[in-house]
Design a protein around this motif. Structure first.
Motif, PDB file in Angstrom:
ATOM      1  N   GLN A   1     -99.369  41.423 -52.016  1.00  0.00           N
ATOM      2  CA  GLN A   1     -99.800  43.102 -52.086  1.00  0.00           C
ATOM      3  C   GLN A   1     -98.419  43.800 -51.903  1.00  0.00           C
ATOM      4  OE1 GLN A   1    -103.396  43.099 -49.571  1.00  0.00           O
ATOM      5  NE2 GLN A   1    -104.666  43.433 -51.223  1.00  0.00           N
ATOM      6  N   ASP A   2     -97.870  43.364 -50.663  1.00  0.00           N
ATOM      7  CA  ASP A   2     -96.626  44.284 -50.440  1.00  0.00           C
ATOM      8  C   ASP A   2     -95.537  44.178 -51.340  1.00  0.00           C
ATOM      9  OD1 ASP A   2     -97.539  45.247 -48.022  1.00  0.00           O
ATOM     10  OD2 ASP A   2     -96.790  43.681 -46.650  1.00  0.00           O
TER      11      ASP A   2
ATOM     12  N   TYR B   1     -83.593  39.589 -53.774  1.00  0.00           N
ATOM     13  CA  TYR B   1     -83.418  40.439 -54.774  1.00  0.00           C
ATOM     14  C   TYR B   1     -83.524  41.934 -54.129  1.00  0.00           C
ATOM     15  CZ  TYR B   1     -85.318  43.421 -58.540  1.00  0.00           C
ATOM     16  OH  TYR B   1     -85.511  44.730 -59.409  1.00  0.00           O
ATOM     17  N   PHE B   2     -84.485  42.095 -53.169  1.00  0.00           N
ATOM     18  CA  PHE B   2     -84.786  43.443 -52.584  1.00  0.00           C
ATOM     19  C   PHE B   2     -83.331  43.762 -51.756  1.00  0.00           C
ATOM     20  CE2 PHE B   2     -89.349  42.829 -52.062  1.00  0.00           C
ATOM     21  CZ  PHE B   2     -89.804  43.399 -53.300  1.00  0.00           C
ATOM     22  N   GLU B   3     -82.854  42.646 -51.084  1.00  0.00           N
ATOM     23  CA  GLU B   3     -81.746  43.036 -50.082  1.00  0.00           C
ATOM     24  C   GLU B   3     -80.315  43.087 -50.637  1.00  0.00           C
ATOM     25  OE1 GLU B   3     -84.250  41.145 -46.428  1.00  0.00           O
ATOM     26  OE2 GLU B   3     -82.203  40.431 -46.815  1.00  0.00           O
TER      27      GLU B   3
ATOM     28  N   THR C   1     -90.212  52.448 -47.523  1.00  0.00           N
ATOM     29  CA  THR C   1     -89.983  51.346 -47.019  1.00  0.00           C
ATOM     30  C   THR C   1     -89.496  51.262 -45.487  1.00  0.00           C
ATOM     31  OG1 THR C   1     -87.704  51.452 -47.666  1.00  0.00           O
ATOM     32  CG2 THR C   1     -89.279  50.489 -49.349  1.00  0.00           C
ATOM     33  N   GLU C   2     -89.774  49.981 -44.706  1.00  0.00           N
ATOM     34  CA  GLU C   2     -89.525  50.253 -43.444  1.00  0.00           C
ATOM     35  C   GLU C   2     -87.932  50.406 -43.253  1.00  0.00           C
ATOM     36  OE1 GLU C   2     -87.549  47.106 -42.288  1.00  0.00           O
ATOM     37  OE2 GLU C   2     -87.591  47.713 -40.098  1.00  0.00           O
ATOM     38  N   PRO C   3     -87.493  50.982 -42.075  1.00  0.00           N
ATOM     39  CA  PRO C   3     -86.323  51.704 -42.223  1.00  0.00           C
ATOM     40  C   PRO C   3     -85.015  50.512 -42.043  1.00  0.00           C
ATOM     41  CG  PRO C   3     -87.207  52.031 -40.197  1.00  0.00           C
ATOM     42  CD  PRO C   3     -88.395  51.724 -41.285  1.00  0.00           C
TER      43      PRO C   3
ATOM     44  N   HIS D   1     -88.171  46.995 -46.392  1.00  0.00           N
ATOM     45  CA  HIS D   1     -89.198  46.246 -47.154  1.00  0.00           C
ATOM     46  C   HIS D   1     -90.509  47.015 -46.754  1.00  0.00           C
ATOM     47  CE1 HIS D   1     -87.519  41.897 -47.621  1.00  0.00           C
ATOM     48  NE2 HIS D   1     -86.741  42.731 -47.739  1.00  0.00           N
ATOM     49  N   ILE D   2     -91.327  46.945 -47.715  1.00  0.00           N
ATOM     50  CA  ILE D   2     -92.720  47.131 -47.457  1.00  0.00           C
ATOM     51  C   ILE D   2     -93.597  46.157 -46.953  1.00  0.00           C
ATOM     52  CG2 ILE D   2     -95.100  47.824 -48.630  1.00  0.00           C
ATOM     53  CD1 ILE D   2     -93.328  49.259 -50.624  1.00  0.00           C
TER      54      ILE D   2
END
Length: 776
Positions: A480-481, A534-536, A564-566, A570-571
């Motif tokens: 889900q995240d 991919y996110f980072e 997103t988390e600071p 990420h969520i």
């Protein structure tokens, strides 16, 4: 490039004063002719061509008394080098020199040899202390007699012709290590005495090992001045600094128990400098110490680090702490060859400290962080990818050093706890005191190790409260995240694609849609890693770069980062919700069991241990051996078993009442293992807990490990179900007592419904089990 020199000599040896020598190419010509006869095909033609070229110079076929003659024939030396060294060798890196026979007087050497051994100001060879020279002199004597014995007496002498040679490199100022190997193929020895050669006495050479064992007698019987050595010497040199450093580091680790830690770490750091070939670096080897499953960042163990512990008052501290936490979570090599090209505040801080290049290497063993190797230099050129290769070669030794340090740290903590505290429950502490006293009382006379703590014939009770489908729920939260963040990235990319003409944004959008499609069907472990990367490594750098633009692009990116988390960007919304629910359930169960444990001790002393999984498991042991001063009666065991059923029913009620308060509704399952036969338990020092003693009781431990996955026979249904208590047993008599307890609790409206009598599917190592199951 190779160098032709008039002479480069070292007049510190004495062997050359004893022998007659001639610089000559005649042995080389003879050897070349032999190769020509014994070779075939193209190799034979090459030797013939070289020989034809050399025979054009008659002057070189006679002894050479003036090396100035060689100045006229540089091509001869080039041909000679071509024959000696294979065409595939890296000639520019070969360390070699040609010398007078038995003299360290070189008339030709490679550029690599000059860089290492020749002082360009004086033209002299760089040497070590006199002891090393004496060793070389002894080696030369042995070589001389080896050739004499071989040619004139047919006696083969085996000896190690390679000579280790170490000295402080004039460029780096560090000790470097080489292996010098002489080549005798281009030398010949001739007897020039007037008397016939004497017969040799027995005992000069060892028949078994073919070693010279009486060199003094050989010198008396066969004086070297009666022999003449003709030809030229060839020495090749191999850099063995890496191998020597590895050996030295092994010795440092072996000495660790007898040396102070700071001495060992300083020695390792200095050896790493030698390995890297530069003194212009700062090296820190830092152990990662864990306390209660958390890395401790103690100043005592991290003194002098450049990155891990900046001053708390520093303006960089918060950013350093975030980077440090991320490094711990995702260990990776940090290699910045030129800090001046970096624009981060961390790079700025390191530059302020005088560094221009930086390397941080995580050292792990079996997915466990042992520590980090940190290297920095004030020069941009000092660290390279070759440095990484060299570090890789000594990683096993660094792992051993850090592992020793960590174990030593843990031992110190354990000793301190034993001196100042006790984590033992009062019900069993008396037994530990007895064993310790027995050891102290007898150690002077018996020298026996400390005995173990054993309790015989105790009755075990086992219970497990598990979170139903915890793995599925955790994976669902992750899915889900990821889906939420991928959809948010899709929205942001749509805005950016309208603002910028960048094909890369189209490619990212295509990849993003692919991830959405894949995770809609579930997430595999490899996919999780790919998406995190991919996110980072792909999304974050681009978004941060384009965030500086004005207009809709900046607003869309700001909205993305706001959701997103600071730190990680990420969520974690659903994962945090799941972990919060799990924590609340476990805290409720733990608090309840802690209160109950104190009450149970009042009835009869017992040993009660619990441990955390996704839920909570516990073991209870009760019996006469735990409380020898209080008579044991089976009624205390029955009391505990009734309590176990009642407590499980209460836990069901408590956890169900929690559901409205939980971000993620999680249900628990309850499991009891019924075992009527007493067992023996002993304290395991390595895990600091009690475990069954003896092979007879092993089946009980196996059952505990298997029954949480038990299935009802011929149904495929899990035994454990939310809202119910499952009781596993092997003997029908074991169940009869619990049936009476169930009947009693049903009359109190604590349990309800029909009691299910079930057979279980066979499990690995366990078969023939049955179960009772009842609804709360």
């Amino acid at each position: 490039m190779n160098t032709l020199v008039p002479e480069c000599d070292l007049d510190l040896f004495t062997v050359e004063e004893l022998v007659s020598t001639k610089l000559s190419f005649r042995p080389f010509f003879r050897l070349l002719k032999e190769y020509t006869k014994s070779s075939e095909g193209i190799l034979k033609r090459i030797y013939e061509e070289v020989l034809n070229q050399l025979e054009q110079y008659p002057e070189l076929q006679e002894p050479i008394y003036d090396t100035q003659i060689l100045q006229k024939y540089p091509e001869v030396l080039s041909l000679l080098k071509t024959v000696i060294f294979p065409l595939l060798s890296e000639n520019d890196k070969e360390i070699f020199a040609l010398s007078y026979p038995f003299h360290i007087r070189f008339f030709y050497y490679s550029e690599a040899f000059e860089d290492v051994f020749i002082d360009k100001d004086s033209g002299k060879i760089l040497v070590k202390e006199s002891e090393h020279i004496q060793k070389l002199n002894s080696t030369k004597l042995h070589h001389a007699y080896k050739w004499i014995l071989g040619k004139y007496y047919g006696i083969k002498v085996d000896m190690n012709e390679e000579v280790p040679y170490s000295f402080f490199n004039k460029k780096t100022g560090l000790l470097t290590h080489y292996l010098i190997k002489p080549d005798k193929r281009f030398l010949d020895v001739n007897y020039i005495g007037t008397e016939p050669l004497p017969k040799l006495e027995s005992g000069l050479v060892c028949d078994g090992k073919n070693e010279i064992i009486d060199l003094e007698t050989l010198q008396r019987l066969l004086p070297l001045n009666q022999f003449e050595f003709e030809g030229f010497g060839l020495i090749t040199v191999k850099d063995i600094t890496a191998e020597t450093c590895l050996h030295e580091m092994k010795n440092i680790v072996l000495r660790m128990p007898s040396e102070k830690e700071e001495v060992s770490y300083s020695a390792l750091s200095e050896t790493i400098k030698v390995l890297l070939g530069t003194a212009n670096v700062q090296v820190n080897l830092i152990p990662y110490l864990r306390l209660n499953d958390t890395y401790v960042n103690a100043h005592e163990y991290h003194r002098g680090t450049m990155f891990i512990t900046p001053p708390v008052s520093s303006i960089y501290y918060e950013e350093f702490q975030k980077a440090y936490d991320k490094f711990l979570q995702y260990p990776h090599v940090v290699f910045i060859p030129n800090l001046l090209n970096e624009e981060t505040s961390i790079a700025g801080y390191l530059i302020e400290q005088g560094f221009k290049s930086y390397l941080m290497y995580p050292i792990q063993s079996q997915d466990r962080m042992l520590g980090v190797l940190e290297i920095a230099s004030s020069s941009v050129s000092e660290l390279s990818h070759e440095s990484l290769t060299k570090i890789n070669s000594v990683l096993p030794i660094l792992e051993q050093a850090l592992d020793y340090h960590i174990k030593n740290f843990n031992d110190k903590i354990e000793r301190l706890i034993k001196q100042k505290f006790t984590s033992l429950q009062p019900s069993v502490e008396w037994k530990f005191n007895e064993v310790a006293w027995e050891y102290l009382k007898n150690r002077a006379t018996t020298k026996q190790p400390m005995g173990n703590v054993v309790f015989e014939k105790v009755y075990p009770l086992y219970g497990a409260i598990d979170i139903r489908n915890s793995s599925i729920e955790r994976n669902k939260a992750l899915q889900q995240d990821f889906m939420e963040q991928l959809l948010l990235i899709h929205e942001t990319l749509e805005v950016l694609r309208n603002e910028f003409v960048l094909p890369l944004l189209d490619e990212l959008n295509f990849k993003n849609d692919g991830f959405i499609q894949k995770i809609s069907e579930g997430i595999l472990p490899d996919e999780e890693m790919n998406i995190n990367f991919y996110f980072e490594e792909e999304i974050q750098p681009i978004f941060k770069h384009l965030q500086g633009e004005k207009g809709k692009a900046s607003e869309a990116i700001a909205a993305y980062f706001a959701k997103t988390e600071p730190f990680h960007q990420h969520i974690f919304t659903h994962r945090n919700a799941f972990e919060d629910s799990l924590t609340k359930i476990n805290a409720t169960i733990n608090n309840f069991l802690e209160e109950e444990r104190e009450i149970l001790q009042e009835a009869y002393p017992n040993y009660f241990e619990k441990y955390k999984t996704d839920g909570v498991e516990y073991n209870i042991y009760i019996g006469q051996s735990i409380a020898p001063n209080k008579p044991f009666n089976p009624l205390y065991l029955k009391n505990l078993r009734l309590w176990q059923l009642i407590s499980m029913a209460k836990i069901v009620k408590m956890t169900e009442d929690l559901i409205p308060q939980l971000p993620v509704p999680l249900h628990t399952t309850q499991l009891i293992l019924i075992h009527s036969n007493p067992i023996d338990i002993s304290f395991r020092k390595d895990e600091r807990r009690f475990d069954t003693e003896g092979a007879y009781n092993l089946r009980y431990e196996i059952m505990k490990k298997r029954i949480d996955k038990a299935l009802v026979k011929n149904t495929g249904e899990r035994l454990t179900q939310p809202g119910k208590i499952a009781m596993v047993y092997a003997n029908h008599k074991d169940a009869e007592e619990y049936v009476s307890y169930i009947t009693y609790l049903q009359s109190k409206n604590i349990l309800s419904g029909k009691v299910e009598h079930l057979e279980l599917e066979e499990m690995q190592g366990v078969y023939g089990l049955k179960a009772l199951r009842v609804e709360v």
